[in-house]
Design a protein around this motif. Sequence first.
Motif, mmCIF file in Angstrom:
data_model
loop_
_atom_site.group_PDB
_atom_site.id
_atom_site.type_symbol
_atom_site.label_atom_id
_atom_site.label_comp_id
_atom_site.label_asym_id
_atom_site.label_seq_id
_atom_site.Cartn_x
_atom_site.Cartn_y
_atom_site.Cartn_z
ATOM 1 N N THR A 30 0.845 -1.180 0.000
ATOM 2 C CA THR A 30 0.000 0.000 0.000
ATOM 3 C C THR A 30 0.886 1.237 0.000
ATOM 4 O OG1 THR A 30 -1.652 -1.198 1.248
ATOM 5 C CG2 THR A 30 -1.856 1.191 1.232
ATOM 6 N N PRO A 31 0.576 2.257 -0.850
ATOM 7 C CA PRO A 31 1.395 3.470 -0.883
ATOM 8 C C PRO A 31 1.414 4.163 0.477
ATOM 9 C CG PRO A 31 -0.144 3.417 -2.732
ATOM 10 C CD PRO A 31 -0.495 2.279 -1.824
ATOM 11 N N ALA A 32 2.527 4.782 0.780
ATOM 12 C CA ALA A 32 2.682 5.491 2.046
ATOM 13 C C ALA A 32 1.994 6.837 2.000
ATOM 14 C CB ALA A 32 4.178 5.675 2.349
ATOM 15 N N ALA A 33 1.722 7.384 3.171
ATOM 16 C CA ALA A 33 1.119 8.706 3.267
ATOM 17 C C ALA A 33 2.033 9.719 2.604
ATOM 18 C CB ALA A 33 0.906 9.073 4.736
ATOM 19 N N GLY A 34 1.411 10.730 1.982
ATOM 20 C CA GLY A 34 2.197 11.764 1.336
ATOM 21 C C GLY A 34 2.623 11.397 -0.066
ATOM 22 N N SER A 35 2.189 10.245 -0.586
ATOM 23 C CA SER A 35 2.575 9.833 -1.926
ATOM 24 C C SER A 35 1.651 10.390 -2.987
ATOM 25 C CB SER A 35 2.619 8.302 -2.013
ATOM 26 O OG SER A 35 1.315 7.787 -1.842
ATOM 27 N N GLY A 36 0.703 11.241 -2.578
ATOM 28 C CA GLY A 36 -0.222 11.832 -3.529
ATOM 29 C C GLY A 36 -1.496 11.043 -3.689
ATOM 30 N N ASN A 37 -1.636 9.932 -2.991
ATOM 31 C CA ASN A 37 -2.839 9.122 -3.070
ATOM 32 C C ASN A 37 -3.827 9.558 -2.018
ATOM 33 O OD1 ASN A 37 -2.100 7.203 -5.168
ATOM 34 N ND2 ASN A 37 -0.513 6.582 -3.716
ATOM 35 N N THR A 38 -5.102 9.217 -2.216
ATOM 36 C CA THR A 38 -6.115 9.580 -1.240
ATOM 37 C C THR A 38 -6.004 8.694 -0.017
ATOM 38 O OG1 THR A 38 -7.730 8.035 -2.145
ATOM 39 C CG2 THR A 38 -7.720 10.280 -3.070
ATOM 40 N N ALA A 39 -6.663 9.110 1.057
ATOM 41 C CA ALA A 39 -6.625 8.347 2.311
ATOM 42 C C ALA A 39 -7.153 6.943 2.131
ATOM 43 C CB ALA A 39 -7.423 9.074 3.392
ATOM 44 N N ALA A 40 -8.088 6.742 1.191
ATOM 45 C CA ALA A 40 -8.681 5.427 0.984
ATOM 46 C C ALA A 40 -7.659 4.427 0.464
ATOM 47 C CB ALA A 40 -9.870 5.520 0.033
ATOM 48 N N THR A 41 -6.537 4.896 -0.130
ATOM 49 C CA THR A 41 -5.542 3.967 -0.658
ATOM 50 C C THR A 41 -4.284 3.934 0.189
ATOM 51 O OG1 THR A 41 -4.621 5.653 -2.114
ATOM 52 C CG2 THR A 41 -6.353 4.210 -3.034
ATOM 53 N N GLN A 42 -4.232 4.693 1.256
ATOM 54 C CA GLN A 42 -3.073 4.702 2.121
ATOM 55 C C GLN A 42 -3.143 3.557 3.112
ATOM 56 O OE1 GLN A 42 -3.046 8.532 3.931
ATOM 57 N NE2 GLN A 42 -2.413 9.577 2.075
ATOM 58 N N ALA A 43 -2.021 3.303 3.741
ATOM 59 C CA ALA A 43 -1.979 2.270 4.767
ATOM 60 C C ALA A 43 -2.896 2.663 5.916
ATOM 61 C CB ALA A 43 -0.550 2.103 5.276
ATOM 62 N N PRO A 44 -3.573 1.696 6.514
ATOM 63 C CA PRO A 44 -4.451 1.996 7.645
ATOM 64 C C PRO A 44 -3.675 2.616 8.793
ATOM 65 C CG PRO A 44 -4.856 -0.200 6.835
ATOM 66 C CD PRO A 44 -3.628 0.302 6.130
ATOM 67 N N ASP A 45 -4.367 3.493 9.523
ATOM 68 C CA ASP A 45 -3.758 4.119 10.679
ATOM 69 C C ASP A 45 -3.631 3.146 11.844
ATOM 70 O OD1 ASP A 45 -3.693 6.527 9.325
ATOM 71 O OD2 ASP A 45 -5.652 7.135 10.064
ATOM 72 N N ALA A 46 -4.562 2.182 11.927
ATOM 73 C CA ALA A 46 -4.569 1.311 13.093
ATOM 74 C C ALA A 46 -5.358 0.039 12.835
ATOM 75 C CB ALA A 46 -5.194 2.040 14.278
ATOM 76 N N VAL A 47 -5.050 -0.972 13.606
ATOM 77 C CA VAL A 47 -5.836 -2.200 13.652
ATOM 78 C C VAL A 47 -6.352 -2.266 15.083
ATOM 79 C CG1 VAL A 47 -5.790 -4.697 13.421
ATOM 80 C CG2 VAL A 47 -4.345 -3.297 11.951
ATOM 81 N N LEU A 83 -20.509 15.628 12.493
ATOM 82 C CA LEU A 83 -19.634 14.521 12.883
ATOM 83 C C LEU A 83 -18.833 14.051 11.676
ATOM 84 C CD1 LEU A 83 -22.194 12.407 14.959
ATOM 85 C CD2 LEU A 83 -20.454 13.979 15.839
ATOM 86 N N VAL A 84 -17.633 13.521 11.931
ATOM 87 C CA VAL A 84 -16.776 13.013 10.862
ATOM 88 C C VAL A 84 -16.247 11.642 11.258
ATOM 89 C CG1 VAL A 84 -14.691 13.390 9.486
ATOM 90 C CG2 VAL A 84 -16.082 15.348 10.189
ATOM 91 N N VAL A 85 -16.449 10.659 10.359
ATOM 92 C CA VAL A 85 -15.852 9.338 10.507
ATOM 93 C C VAL A 85 -14.563 9.379 9.700
ATOM 94 C CG1 VAL A 85 -16.117 6.865 10.110
ATOM 95 C CG2 VAL A 85 -18.111 8.248 10.712
ATOM 96 N N ASP A 86 -13.423 9.280 10.382
ATOM 97 C CA ASP A 86 -12.141 9.485 9.716
ATOM 98 C C ASP A 86 -11.146 8.422 10.146
ATOM 99 O OD1 ASP A 86 -10.295 10.696 8.067
ATOM 100 O OD2 ASP A 86 -10.147 12.538 9.221
ATOM 101 N N GLY A 87 -10.122 8.214 9.330
ATOM 102 C CA GLY A 87 -9.078 7.244 9.618
ATOM 103 C C GLY A 87 -9.361 5.915 8.940
ATOM 104 N N GLN A 88 -8.310 5.147 8.752
ATOM 105 C CA GLN A 88 -8.448 3.837 8.121
ATOM 106 C C GLN A 88 -8.116 2.754 9.142
ATOM 107 O OE1 GLN A 88 -9.788 3.376 5.103
ATOM 108 N NE2 GLN A 88 -9.997 5.585 5.026
ATOM 109 N N PHE A 89 -9.013 1.782 9.253
ATOM 110 C CA PHE A 89 -8.870 0.700 10.217
ATOM 111 C C PHE A 89 -9.071 -0.629 9.507
ATOM 112 C CE2 PHE A 89 -9.927 4.480 12.482
ATOM 113 C CZ PHE A 89 -9.195 4.397 13.653
#
Length: 184
Positions: A30-47, A83-89
């Motif tokens: 999965t592309p790393a943060a800051g690679s120009g990809n959207t949050a949906a394609t970045q590595a999850p923030d947490a499990v 309200l905002v649902v944010d972050g990738q899990f």
Amino acid sequence: MRTIAAILTVFTLTLLIGCGSNNKAANTNTPAAGSGNTAATQAPDAVTSASVVDNGEAFKKAISKDGTWIAATLKDLSFSEDLVVDGQFINKEKPARKIALYTQDADHNITNSFKLTAPKLTIRSENTRIQGGTFIGDVYVEADGFAVVNATIEGNVYFSDAKYQATYSAADQGKVTGVTEVKQ
């Protein structure tokens, strides 16, 4: 009786999450943060595991980028702010977020359904589902895989892009009382 239902809910959610997730990290391709990809394609923030909540502050934390993959309410919650649902899990090795507006028994039968009220709910987490109760307000979707499962949205669902609408689903009596459309 309500205390017993709450205890059963916590036990059931803990058991389900513990048995259903192997807590492996996200795909290393999965592309790393800051690679120009959207949050949906970045590595999850947490499990993470579930967060069972009974107040507004705990619920807001549970749906935040520092929260958990599932936010399960134990009563009706009402907010005057958006309200905002944010972050990738990750759950079961896939991106996932769930707003569980219900309690259930040991056999997964819904024992109580709840209402969540807010002027606006923005979905920024991939594969977010609203399940088992009613959301009152408008939903703005900015991620793939939004679903309404055995729940009602009393309001509209707006997608920021047609690609997000293409991945939307309503299942098991999921419904929206207003419009479901792209709105930029």
